[in-house]
Design a protein around this motif. Structure first.
Motif, PDB file in Angstrom:
ATOM      1  N   ASN A  60     -13.879 -38.389  90.750  1.00 40.66           N
ATOM      2  CA  ASN A  60     -12.602 -39.099  90.811  1.00 40.66           C
ATOM      3  C   ASN A  60     -12.124 -39.491  89.418  1.00 40.66           C
ATOM      4  N   LYS A  61     -13.074 -39.901  88.543  1.00 37.02           N
ATOM      5  CA  LYS A  61     -12.691 -40.247  87.171  1.00 37.02           C
ATOM      6  C   LYS A  61     -12.143 -39.017  86.454  1.00 37.02           C
ATOM      7  N   ILE A  62     -12.835 -37.890  86.630  1.00 37.88           N
ATOM      8  CA  ILE A  62     -12.385 -36.650  85.987  1.00 37.88           C
ATOM      9  C   ILE A  62     -11.018 -36.239  86.531  1.00 37.88           C
ATOM     10  N   THR A  63     -10.851 -36.315  87.847  1.00 30.07           N
ATOM     11  CA  THR A  63      -9.573 -35.963  88.477  1.00 30.07           C
ATOM     12  C   THR A  63      -8.460 -36.885  87.988  1.00 30.07           C
ATOM     13  N   LYS A  64      -8.757 -38.178  87.899  1.00 30.39           N
ATOM     14  CA  LYS A  64      -7.767 -39.150  87.445  1.00 30.39           C
ATOM     15  C   LYS A  64      -7.357 -38.848  86.004  1.00 30.39           C
ATOM     16  N   THR A  65      -8.337 -38.586  85.143  1.00 29.40           N
ATOM     17  CA  THR A  65      -8.035 -38.277  83.745  1.00 29.40           C
ATOM     18  C   THR A  65      -7.200 -37.002  83.652  1.00 29.40           C
ATOM     19  N   THR A  66      -7.582 -35.994  84.415  1.00 27.00           N
ATOM     20  CA  THR A  66      -6.845 -34.730  84.411  1.00 27.00           C
ATOM     21  C   THR A  66      -5.403 -34.945  84.853  1.00 27.00           C
ATOM     22  N   LYS A  67      -5.229 -35.707  85.895  1.00 28.15           N
ATOM     23  CA  LYS A  67      -3.875 -35.930  86.419  1.00 28.15           C
ATOM     24  C   LYS A  67      -3.054 -36.781  85.456  1.00 28.15           C
ATOM     25  N   GLU A  68      -3.693 -37.745  84.782  1.00 26.89           N
ATOM     26  CA  GLU A  68      -2.961 -38.529  83.790  1.00 26.89           C
ATOM     27  C   GLU A  68      -2.513 -37.644  82.638  1.00 26.89           C
ATOM     28  N   GLN A  69      -3.377 -36.727  82.206  1.00 29.48           N
ATOM     29  CA  GLN A  69      -2.996 -35.787  81.149  1.00 29.48           C
ATOM     30  C   GLN A  69      -1.868 -34.874  81.631  1.00 29.48           C
ATOM     31  N   ASP A  70      -1.947 -34.422  82.882  1.00 25.52           N
ATOM     32  CA  ASP A  70      -0.874 -33.593  83.439  1.00 25.52           C
ATOM     33  C   ASP A  70       0.453 -34.337  83.415  1.00 25.52           C
ATOM     34  N   VAL A  71       0.413 -35.616  83.785  1.00 23.42           N
ATOM     35  CA  VAL A  71       1.641 -36.421  83.781  1.00 23.42           C
ATOM     36  C   VAL A  71       2.182 -36.523  82.358  1.00 23.42           C
ATOM     37  N   THR A  72       1.290 -36.735  81.390  1.00 25.58           N
ATOM     38  CA  THR A  72       1.718 -36.841  79.995  1.00 25.58           C
ATOM     39  C   THR A  72       2.366 -35.531  79.540  1.00 25.58           C
ATOM     40  N   TYR A  73       1.702 -34.416  79.821  1.00 26.40           N
ATOM     41  CA  TYR A  73       2.245 -33.129  79.398  1.00 26.40           C
ATOM     42  C   TYR A  73       3.542 -32.798  80.129  1.00 26.40           C
ATOM     43  N   LYS A  74       3.594 -33.099  81.403  1.00 24.18           N
ATOM     44  CA  LYS A  74       4.816 -32.814  82.168  1.00 24.18           C
ATOM     45  C   LYS A  74       5.972 -33.679  81.656  1.00 24.18           C
ATOM     46  N   THR A  75       5.690 -34.918  81.289  1.00 21.99           N
ATOM     47  CA  THR A  75       6.730 -35.790  80.756  1.00 21.99           C
ATOM     48  C   THR A  75       7.252 -35.237  79.431  1.00 21.99           C
ATOM     49  N   GLN A  76       6.333 -34.813  78.567  1.00 17.41           N
ATOM     50  CA  GLN A  76       6.748 -34.207  77.298  1.00 17.41           C
ATOM     51  C   GLN A  76       7.555 -32.937  77.534  1.00 17.41           C
ATOM     52  N   GLU A  77       7.113 -32.129  78.484  1.00 19.67           N
ATOM     53  CA  GLU A  77       7.832 -30.893  78.794  1.00 19.67           C
ATOM     54  C   GLU A  77       9.224 -31.208  79.343  1.00 19.67           C
ATOM     55  N   ALA A  78       9.321 -32.225  80.177  1.00 19.30           N
ATOM     56  CA  ALA A  78      10.630 -32.600  80.734  1.00 19.30           C
ATOM     57  C   ALA A  78      11.570 -33.061  79.624  1.00 19.30           C
ATOM     58  N   LYS A  79      11.047 -33.851  78.678  1.00 19.68           N
ATOM     59  CA  LYS A  79      11.879 -34.300  77.554  1.00 19.68           C
ATOM     60  C   LYS A  79      12.327 -33.106  76.728  1.00 19.68           C
ATOM     61  N   SER A  80      11.409 -32.179  76.488  1.00 17.69           N
ATOM     62  CA  SER A  80      11.750 -30.985  75.720  1.00 17.69           C
ATOM     63  C   SER A  80      12.813 -30.163  76.437  1.00 17.69           C
ATOM     64  N   LEU A  81      12.654 -30.020  77.742  1.00 15.23           N
ATOM     65  CA  LEU A  81      13.641 -29.246  78.516  1.00 15.23           C
ATOM     66  C   LEU A  81      14.991 -29.949  78.540  1.00 15.23           C
ATOM     67  N   ASP A  82      14.988 -31.284  78.613  1.00  7.63           N
ATOM     68  CA  ASP A  82      16.253 -32.021  78.572  1.00  7.63           C
ATOM     69  C   ASP A  82      16.963 -31.795  77.245  1.00  7.63           C
ATOM     70  N   GLN A  83      16.195 -31.797  76.160  1.00  8.49           N
ATOM     71  CA  GLN A  83      16.781 -31.559  74.846  1.00  8.49           C
ATOM     72  C   GLN A  83      17.330 -30.125  74.758  1.00  8.49           C
ATOM     73  N   THR A  84      16.581 -29.176  75.276  1.00  4.89           N
ATOM     74  CA  THR A  84      17.036 -27.785  75.274  1.00  4.89           C
ATOM     75  C   THR A  84      18.309 -27.634  76.108  1.00  4.89           C
TER      76      THR A  84
END
Length: 167
Positions: A60-84
């Motif tokens: 669960n700790k590993i899954t939680k960390t993975t999902k938090e990283q996914d959220v971080t990367y997806k947020t960055q990707e969304a910001k990048s796509l908004d700028q594009t």
């Protein structure tokens, strides 16, 4: 613990029973053996459950960390796509305005360069005026030719004397 307690003194009129004590002791030994077996079984199940719990907690700790990283990367990707999207929208607006200007210029050039067919009425009127002009020119030429023929003996135009004489 039950056996370790001190028993009260025996009553005087009571006599020791034969064989009854050995069956109770045998039964207690069976109960103790069952308790020991059940205790070992329960301790084993408890340690297995604890190991499963710790394993699940780690997963669960590993899954939680993975999902938090996914959220971080997806947020960055969304910001990048908004700028594009913003950049591309600006480019599209600029291109659209350029296209509108080019289309407007093309329309003005097209009006100047492409021949438009005349309406039938204008063609008929132009032809009628052309025919009238030609008829007028013909009558003028006929009058001049008659005038020239009358005065043929008096004057001659260069190159017309031979033509008039041949008639």
């Amino acid at each position: 613990s039950l056996m370790q307690q001190q028993q009260p003194p025996m009553p005087e009129h009571h006599s020791k029973a034969d064989g009854a004590g050995s069956s109770i002791v045998g039964m207690l030994e069976v109960v103790e053996s069952d308790f020991a077996t059940n205790l070992a079984k329960e301790e084993s199940e408890e340690s297995d459950a604890q190991a499963d719990f710790e394993k699940m907690t780690q997963e669960n700790k590993i899954t939680k960390t993975t999902k938090e990283q996914d959220v971080t990367y997806k947020t960055q990707e969304a910001k990048s796509l908004d700028q594009t999207i913003a950049e591309l929208s600006g480019d599209r607006d600029t291109t659209s305005s350029e296209l509108a200007a080019v289309n407007e210029y093309f329309a003005t050039i097209k009006d100047r360069c492409i021949a438009k067919p005349e309406p039938y009425e204008e063609r008929v009127a132009r032809r009628d005026s052309e025919i009238a002009g030609l008829k007028n020119a013909l009558s003028v030429l006929e009058n001049e030719a008659a005038f020239v023929q009358r005065g043929a003996g008096r004057r001659s135009f260069r190159g017309t004397a031979g033509v008039l004489a041949a008639r």
